[in-house]
Design a protein around this motif. Structure first.
Motif, PDB file in Angstrom:
ATOM      1  N   GLY A 135      13.809   6.881  -1.191  1.00 47.31           N
ATOM      2  CA  GLY A 135      12.951   7.575  -0.230  1.00 47.31           C
ATOM      3  C   GLY A 135      12.022   6.654   0.525  1.00 47.31           C
ATOM      4  N   VAL A 136      11.740   5.479  -0.045  1.00 47.27           N
ATOM      5  CA  VAL A 136      10.752   4.610   0.590  1.00 47.27           C
ATOM      6  C   VAL A 136      11.290   3.192   0.797  1.00 47.27           C
ATOM      7  CG1 VAL A 136       8.406   3.690   0.443  1.00 47.27           C
ATOM      8  CG2 VAL A 136       8.919   5.936  -0.525  1.00 47.27           C
ATOM      9  N   GLU A 161       0.827  -1.208   0.000  1.00 42.66           N
ATOM     10  CA  GLU A 161       0.000   0.000   0.000  1.00 42.66           C
ATOM     11  C   GLU A 161       0.862   1.259   0.000  1.00 42.66           C
ATOM     12  OE1 GLU A 161      -3.450   0.584   1.877  1.00 42.66           O
ATOM     13  OE2 GLU A 161      -4.254  -1.329   1.192  1.00 42.66           O
ATOM     14  N   VAL A 162       1.962   1.186   0.760  1.00 47.55           N
ATOM     15  CA  VAL A 162       2.855   2.352   0.814  1.00 47.55           C
ATOM     16  C   VAL A 162       3.483   2.582  -0.560  1.00 47.55           C
ATOM     17  CG1 VAL A 162       4.957   3.264   1.855  1.00 47.55           C
ATOM     18  CG2 VAL A 162       3.277   2.100   3.275  1.00 47.55           C
ATOM     19  N   ALA A 191       3.175   5.793  -3.012  1.00 41.92           N
ATOM     20  CA  ALA A 191       4.319   6.452  -3.651  1.00 41.92           C
ATOM     21  C   ALA A 191       4.072   6.609  -5.153  1.00 41.92           C
ATOM     22  CB  ALA A 191       5.592   5.655  -3.397  1.00 41.92           C
ATOM     23  N   ALA A 249      10.478   1.092  14.649  1.00 39.53           N
ATOM     24  CA  ALA A 249       9.368   0.580  15.453  1.00 39.53           C
ATOM     25  C   ALA A 249       8.553   1.727  16.019  1.00 39.53           C
ATOM     26  CB  ALA A 249       9.891  -0.308  16.579  1.00 39.53           C
ATOM     27  N   ALA A 250       9.252   2.787  16.419  1.00 35.53           N
ATOM     28  CA  ALA A 250       8.538   3.942  16.958  1.00 35.53           C
ATOM     29  C   ALA A 250       7.605   4.513  15.911  1.00 35.53           C
ATOM     30  CB  ALA A 250       9.532   5.012  17.391  1.00 35.53           C
ATOM     31  N   ARG A 251       7.870   4.172  14.673  1.00 35.64           N
ATOM     32  CA  ARG A 251       7.108   4.769  13.584  1.00 35.64           C
ATOM     33  C   ARG A 251       6.092   3.804  13.012  1.00 35.64           C
ATOM     34  NH1 ARG A 251      12.732   6.496  10.721  1.00 35.64           N
ATOM     35  NH2 ARG A 251      13.438   7.871  12.359  1.00 35.64           N
ATOM     36  N   GLN A 252       6.088   2.569  13.507  1.00 37.41           N
ATOM     37  CA  GLN A 252       5.194   1.633  12.842  1.00 37.41           C
ATOM     38  C   GLN A 252       4.016   1.241  13.701  1.00 37.41           C
ATOM     39  OE1 GLN A 252       7.825  -1.242  11.202  1.00 37.41           O
ATOM     40  NE2 GLN A 252       7.849  -0.159   9.265  1.00 37.41           N
ATOM     41  N   GLN A 255      13.154   8.037  -6.638  1.00 29.53           N
ATOM     42  CA  GLN A 255      12.597   8.594  -5.403  1.00 29.53           C
ATOM     43  C   GLN A 255      12.015   7.487  -4.530  1.00 29.53           C
ATOM     44  OE1 GLN A 255       9.853  11.397  -7.207  1.00 29.53           O
ATOM     45  NE2 GLN A 255      11.035  13.136  -6.450  1.00 29.53           N
ATOM     46  N   PRO A 276      14.863   2.829   2.940  1.00 26.88           N
ATOM     47  CA  PRO A 276      14.673   3.126   4.366  1.00 26.88           C
ATOM     48  C   PRO A 276      13.795   2.099   5.080  1.00 26.88           C
ATOM     49  CG  PRO A 276      14.279   5.089   3.057  1.00 26.88           C
ATOM     50  CD  PRO A 276      14.500   3.972   2.093  1.00 26.88           C
ATOM     51  N   LEU A 277      12.736   1.637   4.411  1.00 27.85           N
ATOM     52  CA  LEU A 277      11.859   0.689   5.079  1.00 27.85           C
ATOM     53  C   LEU A 277      12.451  -0.715   5.112  1.00 27.85           C
ATOM     54  CD1 LEU A 277       8.330   1.883   3.901  1.00 27.85           C
ATOM     55  CD2 LEU A 277       9.437   2.211   6.105  1.00 27.85           C
TER      56      LEU A 277
END
Ligand SMILES: Nc1ncnc2c1ncn2[C@@H]1O[C@H](COP(=O)(O)OP(=O)(O)O)[C@@H](O)[C@H]1O
Ligand SMILES: [Mg+2]
Lengths: 351, 361
Positions: A266-267, A248-249, A253, A348-351, A262, A270-271
């Motif tokens: 950018g995605v 989905e992410v 994008a 993790a703080a972001r997920q 990009q 990093p992920l």
């Protein structure tokens, strides 16, 4: 004569068989079985009981039919084939791999020439940088100090420098290869069997063709062996990490018009970073495993001492060197895991 | 629907078939009318969309509704060509999107259309502010512009002061507000919303619908909204399209579909809803009629529920219907009650408000 004479007679292949070199057939005994039979004074001409019938292997068939090659012809053929293309391979590989030798020599020089009172703080800083943990830095300093105390400092630094160079090269090549694999299913299908092979071949087997290709005095000999062996996890986990990024992410994008570049930097990267870092950890651990084995082909470091222990039956030397390797493994693992955990925590703080 | 409205997006004869050789089986579907089940069983292809024709008006909300698997997501993904059609035309502002090269397509996605997703699809490694400014950063805008735009829209959707947080630190409702801000910050004419509110709790969902309607009153974007929920569809839709197995069963003004469902599928769909709350006076009044001494005056946009409350159950009451203070028709309570009886499928698809009401008995 031999067990399978009858077979060739019934098949009417006697003439064809006879075309093989008859001199060789009647020459000295060819197989262990014949030798044994001779020493036991048995007559090979006598019928062989069913119980002892040999498998129709190349050697067994050769006894009845000279036209069929012995299996040693096979190994000899392989060897010859390899030797025939050797200079071609060497001419191609030598220049491209030369930088590896240079890098390894320089790294070894740098790690050995830097005085210990500068090296140990530098390593501590490095640990602080990647792992952000004072506790871990203290642990690393203590471990290296202990190794130095039992006079393994030089060997440990040699091993460490080789790992640094090889792991860095693994990452430099492995991450891009993993990215390419993640982008094309065809590329993935083509690469996975190679990776499987690299991972399942016993490490010693890599060394065999390399010894023929490069001089044992050149560091790149063991450098290539280590890289081939250790690059696999970082490739695999980069590919996997990128493929596991939430569909989905990626769709978002695309929907917002990101270019492939990009999207990648950018995605996707990093992920995928937690997975890539896990790959780097495994790559480093496998480099360490291989650098020990590579001491067989003149890689310096702790492995040399282990080898001495085995060759000269110097039990103490071997065991202490083994302990040194374990300690190096522990600090390398701790530091890369801590770096991984740091990446994980921030994702993790972001997920 | 206003006749003067211009068409922003038009779909013409759109087909989508999933599988190894969609072109080969297309004639079976298009010319021989093979159904979804047969196509899957006999040819191993999935029929995604069949002969879709929709005109989406500029500045209006077009709602596409259907059960799960009916092809809603497939349809909306064709508008920005996340999916490629097997056959058919996609026109945006009169331009054939299928003729676009990579550059044009990217410009379409960056500047003319934005999208809101069911599962939010925020970038987990970027802050809320960076997420909201995604369209700006993709276009290569400066950090300052990005922050200004992102902050403006985050504030507008009610997310002041959370810009520095990461999406995972927010509740689902707040995350979707970020998703909405991200789409709004693209400043595009068209907004695609794929079940944008379906993952939210009912109360938050109603809030989000209200927010969307407020924004729409202000911005008049062309919204394509997907939902499987009829109440949501009726609340938001200017134009309602009902999909089943990849084909359109009925489309038109929502009130009209409610009063004249042309398919048992739609009858099923509408049987559960509170008709009184959804139907409006304008849909059941006698247009243009006059009556002496009405019981009272109601507005054309009032819901039937409010009229019932006002009549206190008097079935003989007759109201004059006004719009902007001018009389436009008459509402008899008897017509109102009749309109509340669920319909059986109508054979015709006559114009809204003109077809006779038929009670199912
Ligand atoms: N990539 C795909 N490959 C094959 N079939 C698909 C694909 N995407 C969707 N479908 C099929 O198309 C149909 C419509 O799916 P979708 O558009 O996701 O429905 P909805 O959004 O209405 O729930 C389903 O039968 C689904 O299985
Ligand atoms: Mg869907």
């Amino acid at each position: 004569m031999a067990t399978y004479d009858g077979l060739f007679r019934t098949l009417g292949l006697e003439d064809w068989c006879a075309r093989g070199d008859p001199a060789e057939t009647s020459a000295a005994p060819q197989s262990m079985r014949d030798l044994l039979a001779q020493t036991r004074g048995e007559d090979p001409e006598a019928g062989i009981p069913l119980w002892d019938t040999p498998f129709p292997s190349l050697d067994a068939l050769h006894e009845s039919c000279a036209a069929i090659p012995q299996s040693r012809e096979l190994t000899r053929g392989l060897e010859q084939g390899f030797l025939d293309i050797r200079h071609v391979l060497k001419a191609g590989l030598d220049p491209v791999t030369q930088p590896l030798s240079v890098a390894l020599r320089n790294a070894l020089w740098l790690f050995q020439e830097t005085p210990w009172w500068l090296m140990i703080p530098l390593l501590a800083l490095l640990v602080l940088g990647v792992a952000r943990s004072v506790k871990l830095a203290v642990f690393v300093v203590a471990t290296i100090a202990f190794l130095a105390f039992i006079d393994l400092y030089d060997e440990a630094m040699q091993t460490l420098s080789i790992i640094f160079v090889c792991a860095a090269i693994c990452v430099a090549f492995g991450v891009p290869i993993g990215i390419l694999m993640s982008r094309s299913d065809a590329m993935e299908r083509g690469t996975i069997p190679i990776l499987d092979m690299l991972q399942t071949l016993p490490p010693f087997v890599y060394l065999i063709p390399l010894i023929f290709l490069f001089s044992v005095t050149e560091p790149k000999l063991y450098g290539i062996a280590i890289i081939l062996y250790a690059i696999v996890p970082v490739i695999r986990l980069t590919n996997l990490g990128i493929r596991l990024v939430d569909k989905e992410v990626i769709e978002a994008a695309d929907a917002f018009g990101m270019t492939r570049r990009q999207k990648l930097w950018g995605v996707q990267v990093p992920l995928a970073l937690p997975n890539i870092m896990a790959g780097v950890n495994q790559t480093i651990m496998m480099s360490l495993a291989m650098v020990v084995i590579a001491s067989l082909v003149s890689a310096p470091g702790l492995g040399v001492l282990v080898l001495r222990g085995i060759r000269n039956l110097e039990l103490g030397v071997g065991l202490v060197a083994g302990l040194g390797i374990v300690l190096l493994a522990v600090i390398l693992d701790r530091v890369t895991k801590a770096a991984l955990a740091r990446v994980d925590k921030s994702t993790a703080a972001r997920q | 629907m206003s006749d003067t409205a211009e068409t922003k997006i038009a779909l013409r004869g759109l087909y989508k078939i999933f599988g190894a050789h969609p072109e080969e089986v297309l004639p079976l579907v298009r010319d021989e009318g093979m159904g979804k089940a047969d196509l899957l069983e006999k040819h191993g292809h999935v029929l995604g969309l069949r002969d879709i024709n929709i005109e989406m008006q500029a500045g209006k909300i077009t709602v596409i509704m259907g059960l799960s698997g009916s092809g809603k997501s497939t349809l909306i993904r064709h508008l920005n060509r996340l999916f490629e059609p097997t056959a058919g035309e996609i026109l945006v502002d009169g331009e054939d999107v299928m003729k676009y090269g990579e550059q044009d397509l990217r410009r379409l996605r960056r500047e003319r259309m934005s999208m809101v997703f069911q599962k939010f699809a925020l970038m987990p490694h970027r802050t809320v502010l960076e997420n909201a400014g995604l369209a700006q950063s993709v276009r290569g805008a400066e950090r300052k512009t990005l922050e200004a735009e992102a902050t403006r829209w985050l504030d507008r959707v009610g997310l002041e002061g959370v810009g520095h947080q990461y999406p995972a630190q927010l509740s689902g409702g707040m995350q979707q507000r970020v998703g909405l801000a991200r789409a709004l910050a693209a400043n595009s004419d068209i907004m695609l919303m794929d079940e944008a509110f379906s993952a939210l709790d009912p109360l938050i969902r109603t809030d989000m619908q209200t927010l969307l309607l407020d924004l729409q009153a202000e911005l008049s974007k062309t919204v394509v909204f997907i939902t499987h929920d009829l109440d949501e569809a009726l609340r938001l839709a200017d134009h309602l399209v009902i999909l089943k197995d990849g084909a359109i069963v009925q489309q038109g003004e929502p009130q009209h579909i409610l009063l004249h469902p042309n398919d048992p599928y739609i009858v099923d769909f509408v049987s559960d809803i509170n008709r009184a709350r959804v139907l409006r006076v304008r849909s059941v009044m006698k247009k243009g009629a006059e009556r002496e001494n009405p019981t009272g005056v109601v507005d054309a946009e009032d819901t039937l529920e409010s009229v019932i409350a006002r009549s206190e159950g008097d079935t003989d009451a007759v109201y004059r219907v006004e719009r902007d203070g001018k009389p436009v028709g008459v509402l008899e309570m008897r017509d109102l009650v009749r309109a509340l009886v669920p319909m059986r499928p109508a054979e015709d698809t006559g114009e809204a408000g003109t077809a006779p009401l038929r009670a199912a008995m």
